[in-house]
Design a protein around this motif. Structure first.
Motif, PDB file in Angstrom:
ATOM      1  N   PRO A  12       0.806  -1.225   0.000  1.00 58.58           N
ATOM      2  CA  PRO A  12       0.000   0.000   0.000  1.00 58.58           C
ATOM      3  C   PRO A  12       0.838   1.273   0.000  1.00 58.58           C
ATOM      4  CG  PRO A  12      -0.842  -1.543   1.614  1.00 58.58           C
ATOM      5  CD  PRO A  12       0.453  -2.102   1.120  1.00 58.58           C
ATOM      6  N   LEU A  13       1.999   1.230   0.637  1.00 59.51           N
ATOM      7  CA  LEU A  13       2.882   2.395   0.631  1.00 59.51           C
ATOM      8  C   LEU A  13       3.391   2.669  -0.779  1.00 59.51           C
ATOM      9  CD1 LEU A  13       4.322   4.560   2.320  1.00 59.51           C
ATOM     10  CD2 LEU A  13       6.220   2.942   2.548  1.00 59.51           C
ATOM     11  N   ALA A  14       3.791   1.624  -1.496  1.00 56.82           N
ATOM     12  CA  ALA A  14       4.265   1.796  -2.871  1.00 56.82           C
ATOM     13  C   ALA A  14       3.148   2.307  -3.778  1.00 56.82           C
ATOM     14  CB  ALA A  14       4.813   0.473  -3.402  1.00 56.82           C
ATOM     15  N   LEU A  15       1.957   1.754  -3.618  1.00 59.86           N
ATOM     16  CA  LEU A  15       0.824   2.191  -4.428  1.00 59.86           C
ATOM     17  C   LEU A  15       0.439   3.630  -4.098  1.00 59.86           C
ATOM     18  CD1 LEU A  15      -1.226   1.294  -6.559  1.00 59.86           C
ATOM     19  CD2 LEU A  15      -2.696   0.538  -4.706  1.00 59.86           C
ATOM     20  N   GLY A  16       0.459   3.985  -2.826  1.00 59.91           N
ATOM     21  CA  GLY A  16       0.140   5.353  -2.428  1.00 59.91           C
ATOM     22  C   GLY A  16       1.160   6.356  -2.941  1.00 59.91           C
ATOM     23  N   ALA A  17       2.442   6.012  -2.879  1.00 60.45           N
ATOM     24  CA  ALA A  17       3.481   6.912  -3.393  1.00 60.45           C
ATOM     25  C   ALA A  17       3.336   7.098  -4.900  1.00 60.45           C
ATOM     26  CB  ALA A  17       4.866   6.363  -3.057  1.00 60.45           C
ATOM     27  N   GLY A  18       3.022   6.018  -5.608  1.00 60.98           N
ATOM     28  CA  GLY A  18       2.785   6.131  -7.045  1.00 60.98           C
ATOM     29  C   GLY A  18       1.566   6.980  -7.356  1.00 60.98           C
ATOM     30  N   ALA A  19       0.514   6.843  -6.535  1.00 59.51           N
ATOM     31  CA  ALA A  19      -0.697   7.630  -6.758  1.00 59.51           C
ATOM     32  C   ALA A  19      -0.451   9.112  -6.483  1.00 59.51           C
ATOM     33  CB  ALA A  19      -1.827   7.110  -5.875  1.00 59.51           C
TER      34      ALA A  19
ATOM     35  N   PRO B 213       4.447   3.191 -14.165  1.00 53.54           N
ATOM     36  CA  PRO B 213       5.063   1.928 -13.731  1.00 53.54           C
ATOM     37  C   PRO B 213       5.040   1.731 -12.214  1.00 53.54           C
ATOM     38  CG  PRO B 213       6.452   2.995 -15.360  1.00 53.54           C
ATOM     39  CD  PRO B 213       5.365   3.963 -15.013  1.00 53.54           C
ATOM     40  N   PHE B 214       5.208   2.812 -11.445  1.00 51.78           N
ATOM     41  CA  PHE B 214       5.135   2.683  -9.993  1.00 51.78           C
ATOM     42  C   PHE B 214       3.736   2.269  -9.548  1.00 51.78           C
ATOM     43  CE2 PHE B 214       8.695   5.732 -10.393  1.00 51.78           C
ATOM     44  CZ  PHE B 214       9.660   4.965  -9.765  1.00 51.78           C
ATOM     45  N   LEU B 215       2.711   2.829 -10.191  1.00 48.18           N
ATOM     46  CA  LEU B 215       1.332   2.429  -9.890  1.00 48.18           C
ATOM     47  C   LEU B 215       1.107   0.960 -10.224  1.00 48.18           C
ATOM     48  CD1 LEU B 215      -0.684   5.495 -11.196  1.00 48.18           C
ATOM     49  CD2 LEU B 215      -0.596   4.675  -8.864  1.00 48.18           C
ATOM     50  N   ALA B 216       1.599   0.532 -11.378  1.00 51.16           N
ATOM     51  CA  ALA B 216       1.405  -0.856 -11.799  1.00 51.16           C
ATOM     52  C   ALA B 216       2.125  -1.826 -10.858  1.00 51.16           C
ATOM     53  CB  ALA B 216       1.899  -1.045 -13.234  1.00 51.16           C
ATOM     54  N   VAL B 217       3.355  -1.496 -10.469  1.00 51.84           N
ATOM     55  CA  VAL B 217       4.108  -2.364  -9.564  1.00 51.84           C
ATOM     56  C   VAL B 217       3.458  -2.401  -8.186  1.00 51.84           C
ATOM     57  CG1 VAL B 217       6.307  -2.584  -8.328  1.00 51.84           C
ATOM     58  CG2 VAL B 217       6.290  -2.178 -10.780  1.00 51.84           C
TER      59      VAL B 217
END
Length: 132
Positions: free
Chosen positions: A85-92, A111-115
């Motif tokens: 969730p942290l990675a997805l939130g940072a991408g968002a 790509p950050f959102l997809a990963v």
């Protein structure tokens, strides 16, 4: 669950009355719309809880003679710690800065959102949390 459903239903009725009085009295469309939407959301949650309570067993919170210990036990399954969730939130966050700084930023953050989404969806298919 029945008590919570009735509570949300009564709050929805209150919100409807407040929305009508506020709309007639102030003639301000934004606040009136917000109050009507609050009524709709409360009514939707209340209807769901009352509708579901009819089809499930009576829980300890609906029994007036129940003890506190009657509600003890397993509450459900909760996910262990996860960095997805942290990675997805940072991408968002970076993606939502795209319209501010330029749409080109979205190309670099996609790509950050997809990963982040891939890590979160498939977190139980690999690693220490893998289920058989």
């Amino acid at each position: 669950m029945r008590i919570q459903g009735h509570l949300f239903t009564w709050v929805a009725i209150f919100m409807l009355v407040v929305a009508i009085v506020y709309g007639v009295w102030s003639k301000e469309p934004v606040g009136t719309t917000a109050l009507f939407l609050s009524f709709a959301l409360m009514a939707m949650i209340g209807f769901y809880l009352v509708f579901t309570a009819r089809r499930t067993d009576t829980g300890p919170q609906d029994n007036k003679d129940a003890d506190v210990a009657d509600d003890a036990g397993e509450l459900g399954f909760f996910s262990p710690h996860s960095w997805a969730p942290l990675a997805l939130g940072a991408g968002a966050v970076c993606a939502f800065m795209g319209p501010v700084f330029g749409w080109w930023l979205l190309y670099f953050t996609a790509p950050f959102l997809a990963v982040g989404l891939w890590l979160w969806v498939f977190e139980y298919y690999r690693g220490e949390n893998q289920t058989q």
